[in-house]
Design a protein around this motif. Structure first.
Motif, PDB file in Angstrom:
ATOM      1  N   MET A  52      36.561  39.604  49.499  1.00 52.34           N
ATOM      2  CA  MET A  52      36.011  40.558  48.562  1.00 52.34           C
ATOM      3  C   MET A  52      34.605  40.924  49.024  1.00 52.34           C
ATOM      4  SD  MET A  52      35.359  40.230  44.415  1.00 52.34           S
ATOM      5  CE  MET A  52      35.067  38.495  44.419  1.00 52.34           C
ATOM      6  N   SER A  53      34.392  42.209  49.265  1.00 55.18           N
ATOM      7  CA  SER A  53      33.094  42.709  49.698  1.00 55.18           C
ATOM      8  C   SER A  53      32.541  43.658  48.644  1.00 55.18           C
ATOM      9  CB  SER A  53      33.245  43.447  51.032  1.00 55.18           C
ATOM     10  OG  SER A  53      32.038  44.087  51.375  1.00 55.18           O
ATOM     11  N   ILE A  54      31.415  43.271  48.048  1.00 55.62           N
ATOM     12  CA  ILE A  54      30.766  44.092  47.025  1.00 55.62           C
ATOM     13  C   ILE A  54      29.507  44.688  47.628  1.00 55.62           C
ATOM     14  CG2 ILE A  54      29.597  44.080  44.795  1.00 55.62           C
ATOM     15  CD1 ILE A  54      31.544  41.866  43.944  1.00 55.62           C
ATOM     16  N   ALA A  55      29.306  45.980  47.389  1.00 58.04           N
ATOM     17  CA  ALA A  55      28.117  46.674  47.890  1.00 58.04           C
ATOM     18  C   ALA A  55      27.566  47.575  46.795  1.00 58.04           C
ATOM     19  CB  ALA A  55      28.472  47.504  49.128  1.00 58.04           C
ATOM     20  N   PHE A  56      26.273  47.856  46.899  1.00 58.09           N
ATOM     21  CA  PHE A  56      25.587  48.718  45.945  1.00 58.09           C
ATOM     22  C   PHE A  56      24.946  49.861  46.710  1.00 58.09           C
ATOM     23  CE2 PHE A  56      25.227  44.246  44.746  1.00 58.09           C
ATOM     24  CZ  PHE A  56      25.916  44.248  43.545  1.00 58.09           C
ATOM     25  N   ASP A  61      35.166  46.495  48.372  1.00 57.19           N
ATOM     26  CA  ASP A  61      35.945  46.788  49.574  1.00 57.19           C
ATOM     27  C   ASP A  61      36.009  48.293  49.845  1.00 57.19           C
ATOM     28  OD1 ASP A  61      36.430  44.039  49.948  1.00 57.19           O
ATOM     29  OD2 ASP A  61      38.223  44.114  48.683  1.00 57.19           O
ATOM     30  N   GLY A  62      34.876  48.969  49.627  1.00 59.38           N
ATOM     31  CA  GLY A  62      34.767  50.399  49.904  1.00 59.38           C
ATOM     32  C   GLY A  62      35.204  51.315  48.778  1.00 59.38           C
ATOM     33  N   ARG A  63      35.752  50.778  47.717  1.00 60.93           N
ATOM     34  CA  ARG A  63      36.215  51.578  46.564  1.00 60.93           C
ATOM     35  C   ARG A  63      35.160  51.547  45.465  1.00 60.93           C
ATOM     36  NH1 ARG A  63      41.037  49.586  42.512  1.00 60.93           N
ATOM     37  NH2 ARG A  63      40.872  51.292  41.001  1.00 60.93           N
ATOM     38  N   ASP A  64      34.721  52.709  44.997  1.00 56.42           N
ATOM     39  CA  ASP A  64      33.770  52.777  43.892  1.00 56.42           C
ATOM     40  C   ASP A  64      34.467  52.300  42.622  1.00 56.42           C
ATOM     41  OD1 ASP A  64      31.987  53.849  45.694  1.00 56.42           O
ATOM     42  OD2 ASP A  64      32.179  55.909  44.962  1.00 56.42           O
ATOM     43  N   ASP A 122      38.722  41.286  34.391  1.00 59.63           N
ATOM     44  CA  ASP A 122      39.272  39.933  34.229  1.00 59.63           C
ATOM     45  C   ASP A 122      39.779  39.338  35.537  1.00 59.63           C
ATOM     46  OD1 ASP A 122      38.691  39.854  31.492  1.00 59.63           O
ATOM     47  OD2 ASP A 122      40.610  40.789  30.973  1.00 59.63           O
ATOM     48  N   GLN A 123      39.096  39.655  36.636  1.00 58.25           N
ATOM     49  CA  GLN A 123      39.473  39.095  37.933  1.00 58.25           C
ATOM     50  C   GLN A 123      38.306  38.365  38.611  1.00 58.25           C
ATOM     51  OE1 GLN A 123      41.674  41.725  40.529  1.00 58.25           O
ATOM     52  NE2 GLN A 123      42.554  42.800  38.789  1.00 58.25           N
ATOM     53  N   GLY A 124      37.218  38.142  37.877  1.00 53.69           N
ATOM     54  CA  GLY A 124      36.061  37.459  38.456  1.00 53.69           C
ATOM     55  C   GLY A 124      35.137  38.362  39.244  1.00 53.69           C
ATOM     56  N   ILE A 125      35.440  39.637  39.317  1.00 51.36           N
ATOM     57  CA  ILE A 125      34.624  40.577  40.089  1.00 51.36           C
ATOM     58  C   ILE A 125      33.253  40.755  39.435  1.00 51.36           C
ATOM     59  CG2 ILE A 125      34.449  42.976  40.886  1.00 51.36           C
ATOM     60  CD1 ILE A 125      37.595  42.876  41.014  1.00 51.36           C
ATOM     61  N   MET A 179      29.700  40.398  41.153  1.00 62.86           N
ATOM     62  CA  MET A 179      28.889  41.611  41.180  1.00 62.86           C
ATOM     63  C   MET A 179      27.480  41.328  40.637  1.00 62.86           C
ATOM     64  SD  MET A 179      29.636  45.170  39.106  1.00 62.86           S
ATOM     65  CE  MET A 179      29.230  44.520  37.484  1.00 62.86           C
ATOM     66  N   ILE A 180      27.392  40.654  39.510  1.00 63.82           N
ATOM     67  CA  ILE A 180      26.090  40.361  38.908  1.00 63.82           C
ATOM     68  C   ILE A 180      25.321  39.366  39.763  1.00 63.82           C
ATOM     69  CG2 ILE A 180      24.946  39.344  36.904  1.00 63.82           C
ATOM     70  CD1 ILE A 180      27.267  40.603  35.222  1.00 63.82           C
ATOM     71  N   ARG A 181      25.991  38.346  40.266  1.00 63.22           N
ATOM     72  CA  ARG A 181      25.317  37.360  41.130  1.00 63.22           C
ATOM     73  C   ARG A 181      24.680  38.070  42.340  1.00 63.22           C
ATOM     74  NH1 ARG A 181      27.116  32.402  41.183  1.00 63.22           N
ATOM     75  NH2 ARG A 181      29.309  33.042  41.049  1.00 63.22           N
ATOM     76  N   GLN A 182      25.468  38.898  42.994  1.00 65.55           N
ATOM     77  CA  GLN A 182      24.950  39.614  44.164  1.00 65.55           C
ATOM     78  C   GLN A 182      23.839  40.582  43.782  1.00 65.55           C
ATOM     79  OE1 GLN A 182      28.919  40.258  46.671  1.00 65.55           O
ATOM     80  NE2 GLN A 182      27.215  41.503  47.371  1.00 65.55           N
ATOM     81  N   PHE A 183      23.997  41.300  42.696  1.00 64.42           N
ATOM     82  CA  PHE A 183      22.984  42.271  42.296  1.00 64.42           C
ATOM     83  C   PHE A 183      21.655  41.566  42.013  1.00 64.42           C
ATOM     84  CE2 PHE A 183      20.778  45.173  39.411  1.00 64.42           C
ATOM     85  CZ  PHE A 183      20.822  46.340  40.168  1.00 64.42           C
ATOM     86  N   CYS A 184      21.724  40.459  41.299  1.00 67.41           N
ATOM     87  CA  CYS A 184      20.493  39.721  41.000  1.00 67.41           C
ATOM     88  C   CYS A 184      19.840  39.198  42.275  1.00 67.41           C
ATOM     89  CB  CYS A 184      20.776  38.583  40.028  1.00 67.41           C
ATOM     90  SG  CYS A 184      21.140  39.112  38.339  1.00 67.41           S
ATOM     91  N   SER A 185      20.647  38.647  43.196  1.00 70.26           N
ATOM     92  CA  SER A 185      20.070  38.044  44.400  1.00 70.26           C
ATOM     93  C   SER A 185      19.678  39.071  45.455  1.00 70.26           C
ATOM     94  CB  SER A 185      21.005  37.000  44.992  1.00 70.26           C
ATOM     95  OG  SER A 185      22.207  37.581  45.425  1.00 70.26           O
TER      96      SER A 185
END
Length: 176
Positions: free
Chosen positions: A1-5, A62-65, A103-106, A110-116
């Motif tokens: 899982m790759s999350i980007a902002f 994963d590249g999907r908004d 409801d999949q843990g995303i 997402m919040i962990r990465q955004f904060c860090s």
């Protein structure tokens, strides 16, 4: 899982409107713009960066908004700063707008990465990060608790029919 902002653009407002109108989001985004034109009136100055008090971001998985997140210093709004009683904190609001991804843990990741990745760097003088979900939004509150946010004050404001809960976490939880 790759999350980007990435910074939100005016061309993203159609997705923002759709996300806020989704059945799972509607209870928390009642009264928000339902057309791109109304969204541009409401959010345009943040999206085009003419008003830098709030930054709006598109979240991609994963590249999907898939949703949005926004950040701001609590003291950008005097009334909000008084209500949450933490003017030096950095705050954020968020939404996974795609119904098939809740409801999949995303949200937790997402919040962990955004904060860090974002808040730690943009707000070096903010000792705490906070979010103020609607008190009925158990899904959101549970997500924040998983990351170490603690519930505090219940606040209300004139344009919201239900109270919100101030959920706060120390920045040290996100400094890696």
């Amino acid at each position: 899982m790759s999350i980007a902002f990435r910074p939100m653009a005016l061309t993203d407002l159609a997705n923002l409107v759709r996300w806020m109108a989704a059945d799972h989001a509607q209870p928390w985004f009642e009264g928000e713009p339902r057309t791109v034109e109304d969204a541009e009136k409401r959010f345009g100055s943040y999206v085009d960066r003419s008003d830098r008090s709030i930054r709006m971001w598109v979240v991609a998985l994963d590249g999907r908004d898939i949703g949005y997140i926004q950040d701001y210093r609590v003291d950008h709004d005097d009334d909000y700063a008084v209500r949450v009683q933490d003017p030096t904190a950095a705050a954020f609001d968020y939404l996974i707008g795609e119904p098939d991804l809740i409801d999949q843990g995303i949200g937790t990741e997402m919040i962990r990465q955004f904060c860090s990745e974002i808040l730690v760097n943009l707000y070096p003088d903010s000792p705490r990060f906070l979010a103020t979900p609607d008190a009925r939004n158990a899904r959101s509150i549970r997500t924040l608790e998983k990351l170490g946010f603690t519930q505090g004050l219940w606040i209300t404001h004139n344009d919201a029919p239900n109270p919100e809960i101030v959920c706060t976490a120390g920045r040290e939880l996100f400094e890696f």
